[in-house]
Design an enzyme around this catalytic site. Structure first.
Site, mmCIF file in Angstrom:
data_model
loop_
_atom_site.group_PDB
_atom_site.id
_atom_site.type_symbol
_atom_site.label_atom_id
_atom_site.label_comp_id
_atom_site.label_asym_id
_atom_site.label_seq_id
_atom_site.Cartn_x
_atom_site.Cartn_y
_atom_site.Cartn_z
ATOM 1 N N HIS A 90 0.855 -1.202 0.000
ATOM 2 C CA HIS A 90 0.000 0.000 0.000
ATOM 3 C C HIS A 90 0.888 1.249 0.000
ATOM 4 C CE1 HIS A 90 -2.803 3.058 1.383
ATOM 5 N NE2 HIS A 90 -3.757 2.268 0.921
ATOM 6 N N GLU A 165 -4.242 1.875 -7.529
ATOM 7 C CA GLU A 165 -4.535 3.002 -6.647
ATOM 8 C C GLU A 165 -3.647 4.190 -7.016
ATOM 9 O OE1 GLU A 165 -6.610 1.834 -2.815
ATOM 10 O OE2 GLU A 165 -4.498 1.738 -2.381
ATOM 11 N N SER A 202 -10.533 7.169 -3.146
ATOM 12 C CA SER A 202 -11.736 7.969 -2.951
ATOM 13 C C SER A 202 -13.020 7.305 -3.468
ATOM 14 C CB SER A 202 -11.560 9.352 -3.589
ATOM 15 O OG SER A 202 -10.485 10.037 -2.977
ATOM 16 N N GLY A 223 -10.902 2.847 1.374
ATOM 17 C CA GLY A 223 -10.195 3.241 2.588
ATOM 18 C C GLY A 223 -11.101 3.994 3.537
#
Ligand code: PGA
Length: 241
Positions: A90, A165, A202, A223
């Site tokens: 991540h 991402e 988002s 998230g």
């Protein structure tokens, strides 16, 4: 047409009560839901798997198998606690804990050995102000392909899920265009043929339908919105319509 669409919730370092999730999701179809709480809560959340038909994941794992690594958590321990998935690489781990691609590569190997599916994060770090949308997409495609090449070195990509991402979209509300997401996720599939490709950055109730509609996207990595179980339930309702 309805498609198989996975929703992965990354709780990050937030304490979210199991009972709140339990209450919020009890009336929705959770078969494609993966909850990734903190390490200490994995065994606790695992109690929900049978009742709600959901799955549990971790947010990180140690790159080593076992031994004198004080404070670390191995893939074997994650498995024992009930995790079937684990997020790897991540951007917050890379940025705040200086994790490298070669560490992520070792982590993926440890997870596969334990039959835990790695959810490998890739994505360009910046949105270049000098680029138009097409240039940004080209930049992202190249960036992601080179990340995949190093992070999946020596790994059978069919055993991993890749999460695209774009780092500039994480927690900012700045979501790339449908065309951009579609192109990069399609590029990932062409480059390595993973188990599935997710989009993250988002994602929320207001845009889940739009992302669900992108052919090359098989799910989302959520998230911030994970802190709100009611909104996760709403997202599941939308995709199960
Ligand atoms: P966000 O985070 O949904 O808050 O943008 C996504 C992530 O960090 O995986």
């Amino acid at each position: 047409m309805k498609k198989n669409f996975t929703v992965v919730c990354n709780f990050k370092m937030n304490l979210i009560k199991r009972a709140n999730y339990s209450r919020a999701i009890k009336k929705v179809n959770c078969e494609n839901l993966i909850l990734c709480p903190n390490f200490c809560d994995i065994a606790n959340y695992s109690k929900l798997t049978k009742k709600y038909n959901l799955k549990i994941g971790a947010q990180n794992v140690c790159a080593e198998k076992n031994g004198a690594f004080t404070g670390e958590v191995s893939a074997e321990i994650l498995k024992f606690a009930g995790a079937e998935f684990c997020i790897v690489g991540h951007s917050e781990r890379k940025k705040r804990f200086f994790e490298t691609m070669s560490q992520a590569n070792k982590k993926i190997k440890q997870l596969i050995e334990q039959n835990i599916t790695p959810i490998v994060c890739v994505g360009e770090d910046i949105k270049k102000s000098t680029y138009d949308t097409e240039e940004q997409t080209k930049f992202a495609n190249n960036f992601v392909k080179s990340e995949l090449k190093s992070v999946l070195n020596g790994i059978d990509a069919k055993k991993v899920i890749v999460a695209y991402e774009p780092i500039w979209s994480i927690g900012t509300g700045d979501v790339p265009t449908t065309k951009h997401i579609s192109s990069v996720c399609h590029g990932i599939k062409e480059a390595c043929k993973p188990k599935a490709v997710l989009y993250g950055g988002s994602v929320g109730v207001s845009n889940i339908n739009q992302i669900y509609g992108i052919k090359s996207v098989d799910g989302v990595l959520v998230g911030g919105e994970s802190k709100n179980p009611k909104n996760i339930a709403k997202m599941l309702e939308i995709i199960n319509q």
